[in-house]
Design a protein around this motif. Structure first.
Motif, PDB file in Angstrom:
ATOM      1  N   GLY A  82       5.715 -14.470 -18.943  1.00  0.00           N
ATOM      2  CA  GLY A  82       5.980 -15.817 -18.407  1.00  0.00           C
ATOM      3  C   GLY A  82       4.727 -16.515 -17.916  1.00  0.00           C
ATOM      4  N   SER A  83       3.573 -15.849 -18.052  1.00  0.00           N
ATOM      5  CA  SER A  83       2.340 -16.473 -17.547  1.00  0.00           C
ATOM      6  C   SER A  83       1.702 -17.398 -18.597  1.00  0.00           C
ATOM      7  N   SER A  84       2.158 -17.302 -19.851  1.00  0.00           N
ATOM      8  CA  SER A  84       1.581 -18.175 -20.878  1.00  0.00           C
ATOM      9  C   SER A  84       1.917 -19.613 -20.531  1.00  0.00           C
ATOM     10  N   SER A  85       1.028 -20.508 -20.908  1.00  0.00           N
ATOM     11  CA  SER A  85       1.198 -21.875 -20.426  1.00  0.00           C
ATOM     12  C   SER A  85       0.857 -22.874 -21.513  1.00  0.00           C
ATOM     13  N   ARG A  86       1.571 -24.012 -21.528  1.00  0.00           N
ATOM     14  CA  ARG A  86       1.228 -25.048 -22.501  1.00  0.00           C
ATOM     15  C   ARG A  86       1.363 -26.436 -21.907  1.00  0.00           C
ATOM     16  N   ASP A  87       0.847 -27.384 -22.683  1.00  0.00           N
ATOM     17  CA  ASP A  87       0.794 -28.770 -22.217  1.00  0.00           C
ATOM     18  C   ASP A  87       2.049 -29.491 -22.718  1.00  0.00           C
ATOM     19  N   TYR A  88       2.916 -29.920 -21.793  1.00  0.00           N
ATOM     20  CA  TYR A  88       4.130 -30.669 -22.143  1.00  0.00           C
ATOM     21  C   TYR A  88       3.942 -32.125 -21.727  1.00  0.00           C
ATOM     22  N   THR A  89       4.313 -33.045 -22.620  1.00  0.00           N
ATOM     23  CA  THR A  89       4.087 -34.468 -22.323  1.00  0.00           C
ATOM     24  C   THR A  89       5.410 -35.208 -22.255  1.00  0.00           C
ATOM     25  N   TYR A  90       5.613 -35.950 -21.190  1.00  0.00           N
ATOM     26  CA  TYR A  90       6.858 -36.703 -21.028  1.00  0.00           C
ATOM     27  C   TYR A  90       6.842 -37.909 -21.972  1.00  0.00           C
TER      28      TYR A  90
ATOM     29  N   LEU B 140      -2.985 -36.937 -27.251  1.00  0.00           N
ATOM     30  CA  LEU B 140      -2.091 -37.506 -26.237  1.00  0.00           C
ATOM     31  C   LEU B 140      -1.301 -36.347 -25.638  1.00  0.00           C
ATOM     32  N   GLY B 141      -1.668 -36.002 -24.421  1.00  0.00           N
ATOM     33  CA  GLY B 141      -0.997 -34.896 -23.740  1.00  0.00           C
ATOM     34  C   GLY B 141      -0.932 -35.190 -22.268  1.00  0.00           C
ATOM     35  N   LYS B 142      -0.472 -34.208 -21.521  1.00  0.00           N
ATOM     36  CA  LYS B 142      -0.437 -34.376 -20.076  1.00  0.00           C
ATOM     37  C   LYS B 142      -1.824 -34.123 -19.512  1.00  0.00           C
ATOM     38  N   GLY B 143      -2.534 -33.204 -20.183  1.00  0.00           N
ATOM     39  CA  GLY B 143      -3.867 -32.844 -19.681  1.00  0.00           C
ATOM     40  C   GLY B 143      -3.790 -31.727 -18.657  1.00  0.00           C
TER      41      GLY B 143
ATOM     42  N   CYS C 160      -4.070 -26.554 -23.626  1.00  0.00           N
ATOM     43  CA  CYS C 160      -4.089 -27.758 -22.816  1.00  0.00           C
ATOM     44  C   CYS C 160      -4.893 -28.853 -23.527  1.00  0.00           C
ATOM     45  N   ALA C 161      -4.423 -30.098 -23.395  1.00  0.00           N
ATOM     46  CA  ALA C 161      -5.108 -31.224 -24.041  1.00  0.00           C
ATOM     47  C   ALA C 161      -6.225 -31.749 -23.159  1.00  0.00           C
ATOM     48  N   ASP C 162      -7.367 -31.992 -23.766  1.00  0.00           N
ATOM     49  CA  ASP C 162      -8.410 -32.765 -23.092  1.00  0.00           C
ATOM     50  C   ASP C 162      -8.138 -34.232 -23.446  1.00  0.00           C
ATOM     51  N   VAL C 163      -7.753 -35.024 -22.452  1.00  0.00           N
ATOM     52  CA  VAL C 163      -7.380 -36.410 -22.743  1.00  0.00           C
ATOM     53  C   VAL C 163      -8.463 -37.412 -22.318  1.00  0.00           C
TER      54      VAL C 163
END
Ligand code: NAD
Length: 357
Positions: free
Chosen positions: A234-242, A265-268, A304-307
């Protein structure tokens, strides 16, 4: 109706004058939100969508109904049902509607199904995009904005993705098809000076979100007391964008033509799977039944996105926190499905390739 758009923020971008925008994939999740935003600020919209059954087509019909009912006036919205590769249909649309802006959101989405049936992806994504760019050149389109994807970073070694990153290692036919679109877009800019912007979206969620994607699935399953799967610890992580952040970025790109650019285009910011499940439980108000599964081969632990580039060149900045986005999505879900007692189980409702992760 499967939900309204009340909680999507509007008026995030300044309106710089009337436009007639061709929105491909306008019955789908992102395309329908973009179409609604453009209509709300006064633009006219032409939608073309083949209404395929990648997921329950009633969701797309409901999206279109909502748009038509909100803008019943003659000429505000024209809807065409058909394939963007259909030469006769598309020629007729360009000839009749003369759109000067194209917002190309139609594509076959989904990573894993693209491994099972790559040709559908080559057809809709590569051939479809090329066909639209040909017509955009022929009919003097002033700005062509299209959806690429964060999946182009698939084989990359880093976990914080900037547009500078080498994306020569797509790891699925879907990712390769999006990379191919970016390459062809460069070619059309080079040959014909067509203004083109490619947008690499990072996992988009929100009201009317796709039922094959984790945010919808988790909310749906936890609400119905059905087991969810957690890969790894559960520690894996990703960028979710609304969705409203994505709409904001798309509209900013439509309003600010660039010769040829690609933007993330991401949350960053990333959210861990554990945190994600915790927030779904909190806002649904039920405890999840979790099945722990081994890590999936090839899964990247953190993305993760670099925005920065989108911020500097488009003024794009994500505004909705992940918790707020989940709260709004759960609220929408309760309204659209729980109150109206619509049973949606993606596993049984989605057809064939719809059984995506
Ligand atoms: P979606 O499946 O809800 O919408 C796509 C729409 O395009 C569908 O309504 C479908 O019927 C239509 N379509 C597909 N092929 C077509 C064709 N050949 N002719 C006409 N219509 C066709 O998907 P979405 O999530 O709204 O995605 C929109 C775009 O954003 C896609 O290009 C997708 O690849 C991209 N994208 C989405 C995400 C995400 O997280 N949702 C992430 C990265 C990129």
């Amino acid at each position: 109706e499967i939900g309204t758009d009340d909680d999507i923020e509007t008026a995030v971008a300044p309106h710089v004058g009337y436009k007639k925008v061709l929105v491909t994939g306008g019955a789908g999740f992102i395309g329908s939100h973009v179409a609604q935003f453009l209509l709300a600020r006064g633009d006219d919209v032409v939608i073309v969508d083949e209404m395929n059954d990648y997921y329950d087509v009633r969701i797309k019909e409901s999206n279109l109904r909502l748009i038509k009912e909100t803008y019943p006036e003659e000429g505000r919205v024209s809807i065409y049902r058909g394939d963007i590769c259909d030469e006769e249909l598309m020629e007729t649309i360009f000839e009749k509607e003369q759109p000067k802006w194209v917002c190309h959101m139609a594509a076959r989405a989904g990573v894993r199904p693209s491994i099972q049936d790559p040709f559908v992806y080559i057809h809709s994504n590569i051939k479809g995009t090329t066909h639209l760019m040909e017509l955009s050149h022929k009919y003097g389109v002033e700005n062509f904005v299209f959806a690429s994807s964060s999946s182009v970073y698939g084989g990359s070694k880093s976990t914080f993705f900037s547009e500078e990153e080498n994306v020569d290692n797509p790891v699925s036919p879907y990712a390769a098809s999006k990379k191919a679109c970016e390459l062809l877009a460069y070619t059309y800019h080079h040959l014909y000076q067509l203004n083109i912007t490619g947008l690499r979206f990072f996992t988009v969620y929100g009201p009317r979100g796709r039922p094959d994607m984790a945010p919808f699935k988790f909310i749906d399953r936890v609400s119905r007391g059905v087991e969810i799967q957690q890969f790894g610890d559960g520690s894996s992580s990703r960028d979710y964008t609304y969705i409203s952040d994505i709409v904001d970025g798309v509209v900013r790109s439509i309003d600010r033509p660039h010769k040829y650019e690609v933007f993330n285009l991401g949350k960053g910011a990333g959210t861990s799977l554990k945190e994600f499940i915790g927030l779904v439980q909190k806002h649904v108000g039920k405890k999840a039944t979790i099945k722990i599964m081994p890590d999936q081969p090839g899964d990247v632990p953190y993305t993760c996105a670099d925005v920065t580039k989108a911020y500097q060149m488009l003024g794009y900045k994500s505004k909705i926190s992940f918790e707020e986005g989940i709260r709004r999505t759960v609220e929408w879900y309760k309204d659209a499905y729980v109150k109206k007692e619509i049973e949606v189980c993606p596993e049984t409702q989605a057809n064939g390739l719809g059984r995506a992760p």
